[in-house]
Every structure is written in structure tokens, then in C-alpha cells.
Design an enzyme around this catalytic site. Structure first.
Site, PDB file in Angstrom:
ATOM      1  N   ASP A 251      65.371  25.583  17.286  1.00  0.00           N
ATOM      2  CA  ASP A 251      65.573  26.145  18.624  1.00  0.00           C
ATOM      3  C   ASP A 251      64.208  26.670  19.038  1.00  0.00           C
ATOM      4  O   ASP A 251      63.725  27.651  18.466  1.00  0.00           O
ATOM      5  CB  ASP A 251      66.595  27.281  18.577  1.00  0.00           C
ATOM      6  CG  ASP A 251      66.892  27.803  19.966  1.00  0.00           C
ATOM      7  OD1 ASP A 251      65.940  28.061  20.727  1.00  0.00           O
ATOM      8  OD2 ASP A 251      68.076  27.938  20.313  1.00  0.00           O
ATOM      9  N   HIS A 252      63.586  26.011  20.003  1.00  0.00           N
ATOM     10  CA  HIS A 252      62.176  26.336  20.228  1.00  0.00           C
ATOM     11  C   HIS A 252      61.968  27.761  20.739  1.00  0.00           C
ATOM     12  O   HIS A 252      60.873  28.286  20.666  1.00  0.00           O
ATOM     13  CB  HIS A 252      61.501  25.293  21.139  1.00  0.00           C
ATOM     14  CG  HIS A 252      61.740  25.507  22.590  1.00  0.00           C
ATOM     15  ND1 HIS A 252      62.828  25.017  23.249  1.00  0.00           N
ATOM     16  CD2 HIS A 252      61.023  26.174  23.529  1.00  0.00           C
ATOM     17  CE1 HIS A 252      62.764  25.366  24.532  1.00  0.00           C
ATOM     18  NE2 HIS A 252      61.680  26.063  24.725  1.00  0.00           N
TER      19      HIS A 252
ATOM     20  N   HIS B 186      69.508  28.724  23.122  1.00  0.00           N
ATOM     21  CA  HIS B 186      68.420  29.650  23.472  1.00  0.00           C
ATOM     22  C   HIS B 186      68.908  31.068  23.818  1.00  0.00           C
ATOM     23  O   HIS B 186      68.401  32.048  23.308  1.00  0.00           O
ATOM     24  CB  HIS B 186      67.624  29.124  24.665  1.00  0.00           C
ATOM     25  CG  HIS B 186      67.063  27.751  24.460  1.00  0.00           C
ATOM     26  ND1 HIS B 186      66.669  27.282  23.239  1.00  0.00           N
ATOM     27  CD2 HIS B 186      66.824  26.736  25.339  1.00  0.00           C
ATOM     28  CE1 HIS B 186      66.200  26.045  23.365  1.00  0.00           C
ATOM     29  NE2 HIS B 186      66.294  25.693  24.631  1.00  0.00           N
TER      30      HIS B 186
HETATM   31  C1  BG6 Z   1      64.894  23.237  26.919  1.00  0.00           C
HETATM   32  C2  BG6 Z   1      65.869  22.791  27.956  1.00  0.00           C
HETATM   33  O1  BG6 Z   1      65.518  23.329  25.659  1.00  0.00           O
HETATM   34  O2  BG6 Z   1      64.367  24.509  27.283  1.00  0.00           O
HETATM   35  C3  BG6 Z   1      65.190  22.707  29.300  1.00  0.00           C
HETATM   36  O3  BG6 Z   1      66.418  21.522  27.606  1.00  0.00           O
HETATM   37  C4  BG6 Z   1      64.501  24.006  29.650  1.00  0.00           C
HETATM   38  O4  BG6 Z   1      66.114  22.344  30.322  1.00  0.00           O
HETATM   39  C5  BG6 Z   1      63.636  24.489  28.497  1.00  0.00           C
HETATM   40  O5  BG6 Z   1      63.701  23.777  30.797  1.00  0.00           O
HETATM   41  C6  BG6 Z   1      63.127  25.896  28.756  1.00  0.00           C
HETATM   42  O6  BG6 Z   1      62.190  26.249  27.771  1.00  0.00           O
HETATM   43  P1  BG6 Z   1      60.936  27.162  28.098  1.00  0.00           P
HETATM   44  O7  BG6 Z   1      60.286  27.365  26.777  1.00  0.00           O
HETATM   45  O8  BG6 Z   1      60.106  26.407  29.082  1.00  0.00           O
HETATM   46  O9  BG6 Z   1      61.483  28.432  28.684  1.00  0.00           O
END
Ligand code: BG6
Length: 505
Positions: A197-198, A260
Site C-alpha cells: 500500500d504505497h 489507503h
Molecule cells: C492510487 C489510486 O492507489 O493512489 C489513485 O489508484 C490515486 O487513483 C493515488 O490517485 C493517490 O496517491 P497519492 O500518493 O498521489 O496521494
């Protein structure tokens, strides 16, 4: 006389050991994730001297390419980041030594992700430690893990690991997440699977635990006796871009919430783990998510952006985007009220919202603290304004506390002030894309920042009633560039609360 040691610079940390040698096999070598995030992360790890000389990177993709062709296109993309301020990675220049280190370790293999030959061929090329990175569409997760297992590639010989990194979305509801967990765990053990989960790669997200559990100041108020309600926001100004094909069957709830936003929820609401060991942290998270009551559909709002203006430019509505149905009912915005059934949080509403094409880009967690009882500053029918503590995660990174102070002047009058810190004022920032820590942790076998099967299933269980109810529900329009649909404001107004504005900071 003994000389005092020079004080450490505030950002000096312990030296970090190199990751062990391993082969990284990337399925989806030609995809966006590989270009935009994995290569910059590998480059940054190489810059930090954290990759072993013996690291190899094998890219697998169904489209034809050659070793040299793949290297060249990735080199071009890396170079393009220096002039693209909108990319996640935007260094001033690319260090030729560090990129050269990564580049010369890249090899390419064309292969169909569902053909056994792809895996038997790969097998001949692999020995020792291997990480299989599934940077592919979710429909390939199960088939690739099955094929790896059937080809014997997940068997861990003495002293060598075989690990699989799985991107999101992990399932599309509780039943499919359970089925996928059962399927992959039929091929290997839980400790071999790293569900990524990034958001957990973001420094500001990891730091929430440090701020909560390494300071004595905040702990005592972290309780329903003192916290009135909590807002968790991940608002984006971008639309669905070129991702209509993925987004149409997915929507904002599946795309952002059980992964997230629930990770942010865990960081802010979980109990203190006994240690920082992976299992202790993941146990604490799983207990928290299990305590989230299944969300009744009446506590959920869905919206879809229509044409509007974003930062001064006219932008199209969601239904006009490429690969989106003209009558699509996919939500691009979701707001939920969550109740957590444990002693710490019972009765404290947690409001979650996320959306595309909103008035501002902002990821933050705001805790609204109850005003002091019987304050001499309160009037007979009014209370003093609550303190609000905000963890600013993106794009600003820091923490601030909005509170009351005396306004200078002859009278004892209150004014609103903000006590704030920015990470950048204290720590040297290194440009990173968030995947560095995650890749490195996978290489050293630290699963703390990865999701465990029970946590994922508990998150889907919490939102499942909403997903079911939404299968045939209409979606409320909101104009691009706005704060979202009116019903989202009404959801909070029921308890006299309001969302924090998105565009005023
Ligand atoms: C991704 C989603 O996991 O996270 C995207 O699939 C979203 O739709 C993105 O834009 C948001 O990540 P960050 O790090 O740009 O807030």
C-alpha cells in the site's frame, strides 16, 4: 579535558546496511508503475548505496522488447523526470553512476502472464533470493501466483527467500479478497507475500506512529474523553485521466478506502504496539480494523464529478472522460462515517472522504479536541473553539495545532493561532517516491509496512454493506473543482460537524 562529541545533525541517522543480494522479477515491465515509481525507487536505493552488487532486475511483459530496448526506454523516462514537475519523481539531474548501476542490471523477457512456458523459462534463470513484483492488473494476481507455485518458484531453499509483492487492489469486496488470500496462501506462506500500500511508503504516514508513541504530550488526549471527532481526507485535483478502463468497475471507494484511508485510520487510531516488530504492529492494526463497525449505507455518500473549473481551467466531467460510459454510475467521491467499537474510540465519529477533481489537493488527518469543560472563556451559551491537530501528509508535510491564545490588547479576548512544524525545516529532504522503503523492506524481509491477510479482509468487511447497497444506487453529481456533493456536508451536519475546507490552506 575530554572534548565533547560534536552534536549530531538533526537529520543524521544510523548507517543503513545494504539489502541482501537478490533478483527482482517485475511482471508488468512495460507498465506505468515500473517506469514512474519502481525505477526511480531502485535508482534512489542505488544512490544511497543500498543495493548489493549482485542485484539483478528481470522485466517480464507480454509486449515484445529487448534488453537494450527496455533499458533505453527506461533511461529516456528517467531523464524526462528532470523536466517534468508533475511527476512523482522530479530530481534536478540523474546521477549517471547510480542510474548506470541499475541500468546495467536490467534484462527483459517477453512472456504471457498466463502461459506456463513463461514461468518454466524464468525458472531456468533464477537461483537464490528472488522477489516477484506483480506490477500488473489485479486480474493477473491469482494466475501469476498459481503459475509461480506450480513451476516450483516459490519454494524457499535453505537460506534463500522467495517473496511476492502484490499491488492493489487486493480483491474488490470481502468475498473476492478472501478468495484471493486463500488462493495465494495455497502456493506459499503468509510471510512470503508482501501486499503493498504505497501510502505506507510515505514518510509522513510512518511518522504518525513516532509522533504518537514517542512523545508524552499527546497520548493522554488520544481518547474519546478528549477527542470529539476525526476527519481523514485524501482529496485530489486530478480527474480520472487515462485510467477510465480501470476506474469504471472500481470507483473511489474500492480504489482508496479499504487500503489507503484505512491505513491512515490505523496509524492515527490503533493502540500502541508492544514493540515495533512487524507482527506487533500488524496485530495492532488488525485489531483496530476489526473494531470498525460495518458501515451502514446511510453513513455513506457517493458522488461523481461533472464538468467544472479546476485551478482556473475548464475541465470535463467524469462521463466525458476516455473509456467511461456516458451513463456511468461509478463514484469519483466517497464520504463515510465510521464507528469504532473499542474502549478508546466508542462514540467518536471518524469521517473519511476522498475524491477526484476536488477544490484542493490535500491528504491530512484532523483530530478535533473537545473544548475544556467549564472554561472561564466560554460564555453562558457558548464554548471556546476546539483545538484541531492536523497531520499534514501531502502535499505539505508537517503537523499543526490550531488553538486559542489571547489577542494582544487591553481586553482578555481570544484569537486563533496555529503552532506548526514542517518536516523540511528539520530534516534534509531526499527526493523519493515512497517505494524506496517498501522495496528495501521487502529485500530485508521486514513486513511492518505491508498488509497482512486479516487486516485486508477486516477492511473489506467494514465497507461491504456499502458496496452491496451501491450496486444499484444513483450517484450524486458535484462540480469539478468543488468540495464534493452536498450530501457529504449533510452527513457531518447530523452531529453538528463540518468538513474542513479544501482550498484555504
Ligand atoms: C492510487 C489510486 O492507489 O493512489 C489513485 O489508484 C490515486 O487513483 C493515488 O490517485 C493517490 O496517491 P497519492 O500518493 O498521489 O496521494
Amino acid at each position: 579535558m575530554d572534548q565533547k562529541p560534536a552534536p549530531k545533525a538533526p537529520d543524521a541517522g544510523e548507517a543503513i546496511a545494504k539489502a541482501p543480494p537478490c533478483t527482482l522479477v517485475i511482471f508488468g515491465a512495460g507498465g506505468d508503475l515500473t517506469k514512474r515509481l519502481l525505477m526511480p525507487a531502485l535508482y534512489n536505493l542505488a544512490m544511497g548505496g543500498l543495493l548489493d552488487e549482485a542485484v539483478r532486475i528481470i522485466g517480464v511483459d507480454h509486449n515484445a522488447n529487448t534488453d537494450e530496448g527496455w533499458r533505453k526506454s527506461l533511461s529516456d523516462t528517467m531523464q524526462s523526470f528532470t523536466t517534468d514537475r508533475t511527476s512523482e519523481f522530479h530530481p534536478d539531474h540523474i546521477d549517471s553512476k547510480a542510474w548506470g548501476f541499475v541500468r546495467e542490471r536490467l534484462t527483459f523477457r517477453q512472456g504471457d502472464f498466463t502461459a506456463p512456458e513463461t514461468f518454466s523459462g524464468l525458472g531456468k534463470d533464477l537461483s537464490g533470493n528472488v522477489i516477484f513484483y506483480l506490477a500488473v492488473s489485479a486480474r493477473f494476481f491469482g494466475p501469476i501466483v498459481d503459475a509461480l507455485g506450480e513451476a516450483g518458484l516459490l519454494k524457499e531453499a535453505e537460506g534463500a527467500f522467495r517473496r511476492v509483492v502484490i499491488e492493489k487492489p487486493f480483491g474488490s469486496d470481502l468475498a473476492s479478497a478472501r478468495a484471493l488470500n486463500a488462493r495465494i496462501l495455497g502456493q506459499g506462506s503468509e510471510s512470503q507475500f508482501f501486499r503493498i500500500d504505497h501510502f505506507l511508503g510515505k514518510e509522513t504516514v510512518q511518522s504518525i506512529l513516532a509522533i504518537r508513541f514517542a512523545n508524552g504530550l499527546l497520548g493522554p488526549v488520544w481518547h474519546r474523553d478528549h477527542i470529539d471527532h476525526v476527519e481523514i481526507t485524501a482529496a485530489e485535483t486530478i480527474g480520472v485521466e487515462e485510467r477510465g478502463g480501470f476506474y469504471e468497475p472500481t470507483g473511489a471507494l474500492r480504489d482508496m478506502v479499504p487500503n489507503h484511508l484505512f491505513q491512515l485510520l490505523c496509524m492515527v487510531a490503533m493502540e500502541s504496539p508492544a514493540t515495533l516488530e512487524a507482527e506487533a504492529v500488524r496485530d495492532a492494526k488488525a485489531r483496530l480494523i476489526e473494531a470498525v463497525r460495518p458501515v451502514p449505507p446511510s453513513d455513506a455518500v457517493r458522488g461523481q464529478y461533472t464538468a467544472g473549473r479546476e485551478q482556473g481551467h475548464a475541465v470535463a466531467g467524469y462521463r466525458e472522460e476516455p473509456n467511461v460510459a456516458e451513463d456511468s454510475r461509478t463514484e469519483t467521491y466517497v464520504a463515510l462515517k465510521l464507528d469504532i467499537d473499542n474502549d478508546r474510540w466508542r462514540g467518536v465519529p471518524f469521517y473519511l472522504r476522498t475524491g477526484k477533481r476536488m477544490a484542493g489537493r490535500l491528504t491530512e488527518i484532523a483530530l478535533h479536541v473537545k473544548p475544556p469543560a467549564g472554561s472561564p472563556f466560554a460564555g453562558p451559551h457558548s464554548e471556546v473553539a476546539p483545538d484541531i491537530l492536523r497531520f499534514r501528509i501531502d502535499p505539505e508535510q508537517g503537523l499543526d495545532i490550531a488553538m486559542n491564545a489571547k489577542r494582544p490588547g487591553p481586553r482578555m479576548e481570544l484569537g486563533r493561532v496555529t503552532a506548526a512544524f514542517d518536516y523540511g525545516d528539520f530534516f534534509r529532504e531526499t527526493p523519493s517516491v515512497g517505494y524506496e522503503t517498501l522495496l528495501y523492506d521487502c529485500m530485508i524481509g521486514d513486513a511492518t509496512l505491508f498488509q497482512r491477510a486479516d487486516g485486508i479482509e477486516a477492511a473489506w468487511a467494514a465497507v461491504d454493506p456499502v458496496l452491496e447497497a451501491w450496486a444499484d444506487a444513483p450517484v450524486e453529481p458535484y462540480a469539478a473543482g468543488s468540495d464534493g456533493p452536498a450530501a457529504a456536508e449533510a452527513l457531518l451536519a447530523r452531529q453538528g460537524h463540518h468538513w474542513s475546507p479544501l482550498d484555504e490552506r
